[in-house]
Every structure is written in structure tokens, then in C-alpha cells.
Design a protein around this motif. Sequence first.
Motif, PDB file in Angstrom:
ATOM      1  N   LEU A  42      20.778 -33.368 -57.368  1.00  0.00           N
ATOM      2  CA  LEU A  42      21.278 -32.995 -56.044  1.00  0.00           C
ATOM      3  C   LEU A  42      22.802 -33.034 -55.996  1.00  0.00           C
ATOM      4  CD1 LEU A  42      18.723 -34.906 -53.762  1.00  0.00           C
ATOM      5  CD2 LEU A  42      18.826 -32.440 -54.184  1.00  0.00           C
ATOM      6  N   ARG A  52      24.984 -33.470 -49.121  1.00  0.00           N
ATOM      7  CA  ARG A  52      24.651 -34.140 -50.377  1.00  0.00           C
ATOM      8  C   ARG A  52      24.340 -35.615 -50.141  1.00  0.00           C
ATOM      9  NH1 ARG A  52      28.868 -32.772 -53.126  1.00  0.00           N
ATOM     10  NH2 ARG A  52      30.095 -34.651 -52.733  1.00  0.00           N
ATOM     11  N   ALA A  55      20.898 -35.918 -48.402  1.00  0.00           N
ATOM     12  CA  ALA A  55      19.792 -35.599 -49.316  1.00  0.00           C
ATOM     13  C   ALA A  55      19.558 -36.745 -50.305  1.00  0.00           C
ATOM     14  CB  ALA A  55      20.090 -34.307 -50.058  1.00  0.00           C
ATOM     15  N   GLN A  56      20.636 -37.279 -50.872  1.00  0.00           N
ATOM     16  CA  GLN A  56      20.499 -38.376 -51.819  1.00  0.00           C
ATOM     17  C   GLN A  56      19.934 -39.627 -51.141  1.00  0.00           C
ATOM     18  OE1 GLN A  56      24.608 -38.399 -53.284  1.00  0.00           O
ATOM     19  NE2 GLN A  56      23.865 -37.748 -55.274  1.00  0.00           N
TER      20      GLN A  56
END
Length: 307
Positions: A42, A52, A55-56
Motif C-alpha cells: 500500500l 495511505r 489504508a495502512q
Amino acid sequence: MIQLQENIRQWIIEYPIILMIAKFIGLLLIVLLLIKLIRVYLKKKISNTAMRYKAQKSIEVFGYLLLILLGLSYFSGVIKDFPLIIGITTAGLAFALQEPILSIVASIYIVLLKVYQSGDRIEINGIKGDVIDVDSMYTTMMEIGEWISGDNYSGRIVKLSNAFVFKGGVYNYSQDFPFVWDELNLSIRYESDVELAKSIVTKIASEILSEFTLRSKAQWKEMVSKFYIEDAQLEPTLAISLTDNGILFNLRYIVDYKKRRSLKHLLSDRIRIEFENTNGKITFATTTIELIKIPDINVKVDENRNL
């Protein structure tokens, strides 16, 4: 070597829990490795920093929840109870994380029902400001007011949980009808020419406020057609009342929500100038105490008094 293998096998037979722990540690390492690989992937694929990060973080939380569920199912020894374990775990997490979950649900509610959006001026939970961002958890505002008078920025950025939309009122200054009613109060002395003062205030209000009156009428028609609401007086209105200090003029008018302060300044300055040009026919009332006459004071001195 053969003897060692036999000892280990015998040990495992006598203590099966050790084998279970070893297998679970192996499973744990595999899941952690997968989380790490997905986070690296990602990081390379998503260029936007905020996206980012979210999402992580989501993958990391999902991985930890998966480990908890696997651990409960693995050591329970009863796979058929796995759905029950999931249900109990989910209920516990829902209770522990009720505020974040409520914030996420509220963010969906805000977007779908258009409660507010970026650029709107709102007041929520006693905080007033302009919305500059709405994400899945928080509403970010540029604060207005506090130690600053009028509708001016204080300079502070406020992050407020989206869950507050379910806990109280949301005051939106700009949605559907971007105008507000405001008032200007001024007092004149009883000796002033009241009719002249009324004509001056009415004339100035009509000149300065005509733009806002015309614009607001079109917007108000849409409000009346959209909501169950009665028609309203949009033209400036002037009312007078008698007070101990003088005659109070109350000017009520409609204005763009972003121009309250500047418009009140313009009205006040124009009225002041016009009143001063009346050569004393109109004077502002004050609470100053005026001494008309100092009373006479008679003092008698007894000259025969012994000191």
C-alpha cells in the motif's frame, strides 16, 4: 539423534498444549508477515499521504482482530462454536469502540443527508466555525468567536467527533438560506426630531440593504417551497420604544451571514454622519449624568466657640 527425536515426541504426547502453542506462534508469525507485506504494498501504490495512512491503519486493525478471533477459536478447541465466538467478540468490540463506530456512522449520515459540508458555517456542541474538512471520524473547523468579537476567526483549528451530530443541534448558517437577521440599536434624546431621525434611518437602510433584500427573496421562495415554513418579512423594519435614557431605535434587517460585522459598521457610520449633519436637530442619548445646578450651601461659623 534418534533418541532425541523420541524424547521430543514423548514430551509432546505428554504435554499437547506445547504443540498447540507452537502452532499458534507459527500462525501468528504468518499473519504478522502478511500484514507487513500488505502495508509495504500500500505504501508503494498509494501516493496520497492521508489515504495511505488510513489504508495502512485499517489493514493493521483488521489483522489484529483476525489474530484475536483465531486465538479464541484455536484454544477453545471447538470449531463449531466459532460463529458464537465471533458474535461475542464483535459485541465486546462494539461496546468498547462505540464512540469511533458512532463517528463512522455519523460521517455517512452527514454525507447522505447533507447535514453540512466543507465551506459551511456551523455551530455544533457550542463551537462555531467554518467547516474545512469532514472525514470518517472528525469534522475539522476554523473556529469563530471566543475571545474575538463578531464573526471573525480566532485562529484555532477545532477537531470535533462526528458523533456529536446525534447528541445535539447542528446550526447551519449557510445551507439552503445563506442569510441571517441582524439588529442595530441606537438611542436619541427626547428633544430630538424623531420623524427626521426615522426618515434618515429608513433611507440609509433601504440604500445599503437593497442588495441583500433582493437576493434573499429568491432564496426564501425556495425555502418556503421546500419546508413547512411561513413567509417572513425580508425588508428592513424599524421599531421605536421609550426608555429611561431616550428613544430607542431598533433596526432589523437581513444580511449575508459572512457580512454581519462589516454591514453593521457601514450602517452605524452612515447614520452617525447624517445625524451630525442635522445641526443639532438629532442628538444621541447617553447615560451621562448632567448637573443642571449646584445647590447653594450655607455654612455658619460660631466665632465665640472656644477652640
